[in-house]
Design a protein around this motif. Sequence first.
Motif: not given
Length: 266
Positions: A111-127
Amino acid sequence: PQPAASANAEPMAGAATTAADSPGAKPQATVSAAGATTTVAAAEAPPPATPAAPGAEPGDAAPAFATLLRTERQGLRELAPLWRLATADDDPCDAAARERVQCWRGSLGLAPLRRLDRPLVLTLRDGAGTAGYALLVGLDDSRAWLRVGQRTQAVTLPALASMWRGEVATYWRTPPGWPAGSAAARAELAAWVDARLSRASADGRAARPATDPEPRAARIAAFQLAHGLKPDGIVGPLTLMLLGRDAGPGSALIEPRLQGAPAARR
């Protein structure tokens, strides 16, 4: 792993990495204007290019972990052209700071990510918890678009949730007076905040400038509550990002936007 904005956040060179808007806030400074004071988080162009509209076909699967970027710094380098930042071989946050753009990292829900509305770097994690990185360049009600290099992949939100725990990093363009060090800078920042709060008010009326800290803090808290932030009345980077975006035509701090984010912008 690259931490979210918390008391354990590892500093990013040349950047303010935590905010009053998020857990683990750093010490704050006091901003004064017209006899009033406002507490703000301590410190930390030409219009930027807008990311191309996501073109990948929808998919159910999360991206293959081996295809992801290996470091957050690589992600910030890939994000920099969307802001027209020249990073060369420098640390991307140091390079951005020379153009009055700061790095910010924290933890956000959708929800806040949608409102911030800008490209970001996401940290993704494996198992196993190993981190990989991708740019979030688009978002709608059911899908997210992730970019690594020249490849953009659409994934469902459940697929994204299987790898993402809310850790993000991005850039933000600082408003006049930030960081509020001198008395003149504090006054400039306070005036900017007052003007943006007035323009972003629900009824559209120009409110009078605050004459003491309580009215301004209450207006800031109301704005934060309406935008899914902790309503603490403290002006940190996330609040400033949203104030700059919501200030109205001709008054926003010009920054790139996500593609494919419908009504979530307001």
